[in-house]
Scaffold this active site. Structure first.
Site, PDB file in Angstrom:
ATOM      1  N   ARG A 146      69.674  23.676  -2.581  1.00  0.00           N
ATOM      2  CA  ARG A 146      71.103  22.990  -2.708  1.00  0.00           C
ATOM      3  C   ARG A 146      70.654  21.659  -2.583  1.00  0.00           C
ATOM      4  O   ARG A 146      71.543  20.801  -3.480  1.00  0.00           O
ATOM      5  CB  ARG A 146      72.115  23.335  -1.770  1.00  0.00           C
ATOM      6  CG  ARG A 146      72.264  24.750  -1.567  1.00  0.00           C
ATOM      7  CD  ARG A 146      72.946  25.513  -2.618  1.00  0.00           C
ATOM      8  NE  ARG A 146      74.329  24.848  -3.133  1.00  0.00           N
ATOM      9  CZ  ARG A 146      75.228  25.279  -2.523  1.00  0.00           C
ATOM     10  NH1 ARG A 146      75.311  26.247  -1.377  1.00  0.00           N
ATOM     11  NH2 ARG A 146      76.543  24.616  -2.707  1.00  0.00           N
ATOM     12  N   GLN A 179      70.207  19.680  -8.934  1.00  0.00           N
ATOM     13  CA  GLN A 179      71.757  19.545  -8.833  1.00  0.00           C
ATOM     14  C   GLN A 179      72.351  19.900 -10.055  1.00  0.00           C
ATOM     15  O   GLN A 179      73.525  20.583 -10.028  1.00  0.00           O
ATOM     16  CB  GLN A 179      72.103  18.159  -8.374  1.00  0.00           C
ATOM     17  CG  GLN A 179      72.028  18.062  -7.046  1.00  0.00           C
ATOM     18  CD  GLN A 179      72.266  16.571  -6.368  1.00  0.00           C
ATOM     19  OE1 GLN A 179      73.008  15.781  -7.142  1.00  0.00           O
ATOM     20  NE2 GLN A 179      71.676  15.952  -5.352  1.00  0.00           N
ATOM     21  N   ASP A 198      73.160  23.763 -10.027  1.00  0.00           N
ATOM     22  CA  ASP A 198      73.633  24.341  -9.105  1.00  0.00           C
ATOM     23  C   ASP A 198      75.119  25.023  -9.298  1.00  0.00           C
ATOM     24  O   ASP A 198      76.035  24.411  -9.014  1.00  0.00           O
ATOM     25  CB  ASP A 198      73.827  23.104  -7.738  1.00  0.00           C
ATOM     26  CG  ASP A 198      74.365  23.569  -6.509  1.00  0.00           C
ATOM     27  OD1 ASP A 198      74.589  24.803  -6.426  1.00  0.00           O
ATOM     28  OD2 ASP A 198      74.268  22.920  -5.468  1.00  0.00           O
ATOM     29  N   SER A 218      77.533  25.405  -6.283  1.00  0.00           N
ATOM     30  CA  SER A 218      78.295  24.313  -5.964  1.00  0.00           C
ATOM     31  C   SER A 218      79.195  23.968  -7.113  1.00  0.00           C
ATOM     32  O   SER A 218      80.719  23.688  -6.907  1.00  0.00           O
ATOM     33  CB  SER A 218      77.377  23.171  -6.092  1.00  0.00           C
ATOM     34  OG  SER A 218      76.915  22.865  -5.011  1.00  0.00           O
ATOM     35  N   TYR A 276      73.246  23.510   5.977  1.00  0.00           N
ATOM     36  CA  TYR A 276      74.127  24.829   6.179  1.00  0.00           C
ATOM     37  C   TYR A 276      74.120  24.829   7.819  1.00  0.00           C
ATOM     38  O   TYR A 276      73.619  24.195   8.471  1.00  0.00           O
ATOM     39  CB  TYR A 276      73.323  26.001   5.918  1.00  0.00           C
ATOM     40  CG  TYR A 276      73.449  26.207   4.541  1.00  0.00           C
ATOM     41  CD1 TYR A 276      74.547  26.772   3.571  1.00  0.00           C
ATOM     42  CD2 TYR A 276      72.088  25.983   3.708  1.00  0.00           C
ATOM     43  CE1 TYR A 276      74.346  26.877   2.245  1.00  0.00           C
ATOM     44  CE2 TYR A 276      72.060  26.203   2.417  1.00  0.00           C
ATOM     45  CZ  TYR A 276      73.236  26.617   1.652  1.00  0.00           C
ATOM     46  OH  TYR A 276      73.108  26.796   0.249  1.00  0.00           O
TER      47      TYR A 276
END
Ligand code: NAD
Length: 399
Positions: free
Chosen positions: A126, A132, A135, A138, A231
């Site tokens: 991530r 990105q 992702d 997300s 996380y």
């Protein structure tokens, strides 16, 4: 690119699923990039993308049968049904949010053992800047967070913003968002734009500045953990009890609570207990984004159901929120898969380089690599070139 690789999007057949893995805009870009694009007829209809728009963008539409036959790469949002998986052939590539963590992994291992090349976007790193644009977790969490605030506003029996009218003044709603990851931050931003007074909370202390940068307050508790790769870790029983007690005392002051807390590979933590719900004012609304058949962040929440407690608190189990906004969610998802394709296709072939961090993460490989393993060259069609020196996947299950 000279050779042509056929990429195809399948109809999503899951209950209530209305998203689609490719949208016409992305098809235009893929066709310009040298791909042949095939869409299962009707695949986009749930997301309001009719077949003729795909055709105008340069795709062909066809039956499931023909798509499975002709496609080198199959794009899905969620894992296709077992009957479809059973028809995939060695060397065909399957891309999607395939549920490759935890218990979902076994089904994929079977597919991999048959020689199907599996790339699961839920394994994407991530925080890697290059990843990105790919992702999908997300992009879909962002839709879910936005939608959660809208769902809460719809269920709430008062205004979100302060209203000064001839009929009196309405105070703004007080919204608390628990879990300030991608979905939580989007819920905070959306509730703020709707005019509510918003507070955010996360067990990761690092989230404080992100919450504040959105103009919301941060709720502090004594239970804080350091980020592990961005996380949170699961809390110990003592930490959990302390957190629940502190949150419970503070939650009564809020009209709306939106919960988004997740721990990768583990059951979502319970943040709103039955006692907390019993202490909330009538008319309060709680939206649980983590609601699942295994339980969510809120005691007693049921996916896709609205329950009103004896004391008048509406508890909404969110279910699949991105599927409730399928046009926008599909457009973002399609850009994510197109970015992944661009990263793994060279000279008209899928070329998986296990030394590439993104490939290494998303490529589902056998848990062990016995010497009897079928060499990629024996199972792959000309379009698929899996690097022969592929390292075995030594990650523990759930990583
Ligand atoms: P997630 O869906 O796994 O979890 C949502 C949030 O719940 C997290 O913020 C987590 O800290 C929180 N949480 C977990 N247990 C909790 C508890 N007991 N109490 C309160 N909160 C709890 O998270 P996500 O949205 O997938 O994001 C994961 C991380 O990755 C975040 O740090 C996010 O900022 C980061 N991220 C970074 C990028 C990037 O750098 N480009 C992109 C996406 C995500």
């Amino acid at each position: 690119m000279t050779a042509t690789l056929t990429v195809a999007a399948l109809t999503e057949r899951g209950h209530g699923e209305r998203r689609v893995a490719l949208v016409p805009d992305t098809v235009t870009r893929l066709v310009a990039g040298g791909f042949d694009v095939l869409i299962e007829a009707g695949a986009g209809s749930g997301a309001f993308y009719p077949d003729d728009e795909y055709v105008a963008a340069g795709a062909k539409t066809d039956t499931l049968e023909s798509v499975l036959d002709a496609a080198d790469v199959l794009l899905a949002v969620r894992r296709p049904e077992p009957e479809i998986l059973a028809r995939l052939r060695p060397g065909q590539v399957l891309v999607g949010l395939l549920d490759a963590r935890g218990t979902g992994r076994a089904g994929l291992d079977e597919l991999v053992a048959r020689g199907v090349v599996v790339l699961s976007l839920d394994l994407l790193p991530r925080t890697l800047p290059r990843a990105q644009t790919m992702d999908a977790l997300s992009s879909q969490a962002s839709v879910a967070g936005y939608r959660a605030a809208v769902v809460a506003a719809e269920a709430f029996a008062r205004y979100f913003p302060m209203m000064i009218t001839a009929a009196g003044t309405a105070r703004p709603a007080k919204v608390l968002v628990l879990g300030a990851g991608v979905a939580g931050l989007q819920a905070i931003g959306t509730a703020r734009r709707l005019g509510a007074q918003v507070t955010g909370y996360d067990v990761r202390e690092a989230a404080r500045e992100e919450v504040k940068s959105l103009g919301a307050s941060f709720l502090a508790t004594t239970v804080n953990v350091a980020s592990e790769g961005g996380y949170a870790r699961a809390l110990t029983p003592d930490e959990r009890a302390a957190q629940q007690a502190e949150l419970s005392a503070k939650m009564r002051a809020f009209d709306i609570v939106i919960t988004t807390a997740q721990v990768p590979g583990a059951r979502p933590p319970v943040l709103v207990t039955a006692e907390t719900l019993a202490g909330m004012a009538p008319g309060s609304v709680v939206v649980d984004l983590g609601a699942s058949s295994l339980g969510g962040n809120v005691d007693g929440s049921v996916p896709d159901e609205r329950i009103v407690t004896a004391n008048g608190v509406t508890v909404i189990g969110a279910g699949n929120l991105p599927a409730q906004m399928p046009t926008g969610a599909s457009a973002a998802y399609a850009r994510n898969v197109a970015a992944l394709l661009t990263a793994v296709v060279r000279d008209g072939a899928v070329d998986l380089d296990p030394t590439d961090e993104v490939v290494d993460a998303v490529w589902v490989r056998p848990a062990v690599a016995p010497s009897t393993e079928v060499a990629p060259a024996d199972v792959a069609p000309a379009a698929v070139v899996a690097a022969a020196d592929a390292a075995p996947d030594t990650r523990p299950e759930g990583e």
